[in-house]
Scaffold this motif. Structure first.
Motif, short mmCIF file in Angstrom:
data_model
loop_
_atom_site.label_atom_id
_atom_site.label_comp_id
_atom_site.label_asym_id
_atom_site.label_seq_id
_atom_site.Cartn_x
_atom_site.Cartn_y
_atom_site.Cartn_z
N ASP B 14 1.02 -1.13 0.28
CA ASP B 14 -0.37 -0.24 -0.34
C ASP B 14 0.59 0.94 0.00
OD1 ASP B 14 -1.99 -1.75 0.08
OD2 ASP B 14 -2.58 -1.77 2.25
N LEU B 16 4.42 1.60 -0.95
CA LEU B 16 4.35 1.39 -1.82
C LEU B 16 4.14 2.71 -3.89
CD1 LEU B 16 7.40 0.60 -3.60
CD2 LEU B 16 6.01 -1.11 -3.98
N ALA B 17 2.92 1.83 -3.45
CA ALA B 17 1.79 1.81 -4.33
C ALA B 17 0.99 3.61 -3.96
CB ALA B 17 0.21 1.52 -4.24
N SER B 18 1.13 4.46 -2.85
CA SER B 18 0.85 5.26 -2.32
C SER B 18 1.39 6.50 -2.93
CB SER B 18 0.93 5.76 -0.96
OG SER B 18 2.51 6.25 -0.52
N LYS B 19 1.29 7.62 -3.07
CA LYS B 19 1.81 9.47 -3.49
C LYS B 19 3.43 9.40 -2.26
CE LYS B 19 -0.99 12.75 -1.77
NZ LYS B 19 -2.13 13.33 -2.26
N SER B 20 3.55 9.05 -1.61
CA SER B 20 4.64 8.61 -1.17
C SER B 20 6.34 8.75 -1.37
CB SER B 20 4.47 7.73 0.46
OG SER B 20 6.02 8.12 1.66
N ALA B 21 6.62 9.75 -1.52
CA ALA B 21 8.25 8.74 -2.78
C ALA B 21 8.58 7.81 -2.24
CB ALA B 21 9.32 10.40 -2.80
N THR B 22 8.72 8.21 -0.61
CA THR B 22 9.19 6.49 0.27
C THR B 22 7.82 5.09 0.24
OG1 THR B 22 9.51 7.75 1.92
CG2 THR B 22 10.95 7.37 0.01
N PRO B 23 8.19 4.09 0.78
CA PRO B 23 9.37 3.11 -0.56
C PRO B 23 9.19 3.73 -1.36
CG PRO B 23 7.61 2.09 0.11
CD PRO B 23 7.38 3.58 1.24
N GLY B 24 10.35 2.81 -2.38
CA GLY B 24 10.42 3.22 -3.94
C GLY B 24 10.98 2.05 -4.41
#
Lengths: 209, 209
Positions: B14, B16-24
């Motif tokens: 979840d 990884l898929a989000s617009k948070s830059a991490t985790p990537g």
């Protein structure tokens, strides 16, 4: 037992490494595919809503919906692989004393082996779709996160090739050769261009870095 | 915040898929590599102690120790990628009002970018070693779990190619070109045969299924 997706990553890796037969490569394939789909969603989520990318807004919204659908499917395959393997083991464990036992056991093994062929085949199909979607993410997504589109295609490709091995191995033990050959043909159709497509997407991304 | 490895798989996907830059992609690469190493350990653990494979017992023990060492390293890289990215962001966030600010900020960015090049390079090296080890698992491990050796090589290959993208992108923003070129050369050396080796191992396994 709790579903694998609810386990901490460390615990999953410990159990993957252990001498327990599950989880195995099939669950690893599903996690790779799910990571690929999640990374496409990440690219979409970092593109959507930014004025600079208004032109591709609706396309990114559609891509996000498809990627999230594939992510849900692939996340389900993490557990499905373990469940079908446990059913295979249960069928092998059926009594084999009498001729009647043996016939019933063999029929049960063959029936569940068909499911054990279908589960990785469906996982492979979802991974192949993820490869296709990652091309759109790479071409039209926010270029600041293009390396994440590259991660998406490589994760999906790893998932595809891994799931394929489980199709080959399980189809190989089927007595219904028509069914087995049909499933292997379905797999061959999706595998055919996967390697070339993956490498092409990867090189496009690498050139843009 | 708790380390990523202690998060449930679903939560990681979840985020990884989000617009948070991490985790990537970098953390995804490390998880792929760690799965590869774990699958080699699985093959070893299902080979060791079985009289049928007594001949390769000591080799499998040695392989297991190496795979577990790589798994520990790769598991650490899941978090290391996020940590170094956060340091990059912190450096970009430094004040840039005065000329003095600008010089200090630029120096801080360049210093942490070197680390942000080294982290994925080390991850790539560990993935490349995992590819090499998977060949031994495929050739000498219990043939009943040879498809898991195939899963190992594909997971490690996906991790390698993904980590490589992060080396390229971060090395590209370095002003110290000697350092950058040296790191890209190190990467090129380990990438050179990876594709051919991976495909060769995969085909050996496929032929044995």
């Amino acid at each position: 037992m709790s579903e694998i997706k609810n386990q901490p990553i460390q615990q999953f890796l410990d159990e993957l490494a252990s001498k327990s037969a599950t989880p195995g490569g099939g669950s690893a394939a599903a996690i790779m595919g799910a990571q690929g789909a999640a990374l496409i969603s990440m690219v979409c989520n970092l593109t959507i809503g930014k004025p600079k990318f208004a032109e591709v807004e609706s396309e990114m919204q559609a891509l996000l919906a498809q990627a999230e659908d594939l992510r849900a499917q692939l996340t389900d395959f993490i557990q499905a692989d373990v469940d079908v393997f446990n059913r295979v083991m249960a069928a092998y464990g059926l009594p084999k004393e009498t001729d009647e036992d043996k016939t019933a056991r063999s029929a049960a093994i063959q029936a569940v082996m068909k499911d054990a062929t279908i589960v990785p085949l469906e996982c492979a199909k979802a991974c192949a779709k993820t490869i296709t979607l990652s091309q759109i993410a790479a071409e039209k997504g926010n270029p600041n996160v293009i390396s994440d589109a590259g991660a998406a295609v490589m994760a999906a490709y790893g998932g595809l090739k891994t799931a394929a091995l489980n199709v080959y191995i399980n189809a190989g033990s089927l007595k219904d050769r028509d069914f087995a050959e049909a499933k292997i043909a379905e797999l061959a159709a999706i595998m055919q261009d996967a390697e070339t497509t993956t490498e092409a997407i990867y090189q496009v991304i690498k050139a843009k870095l």
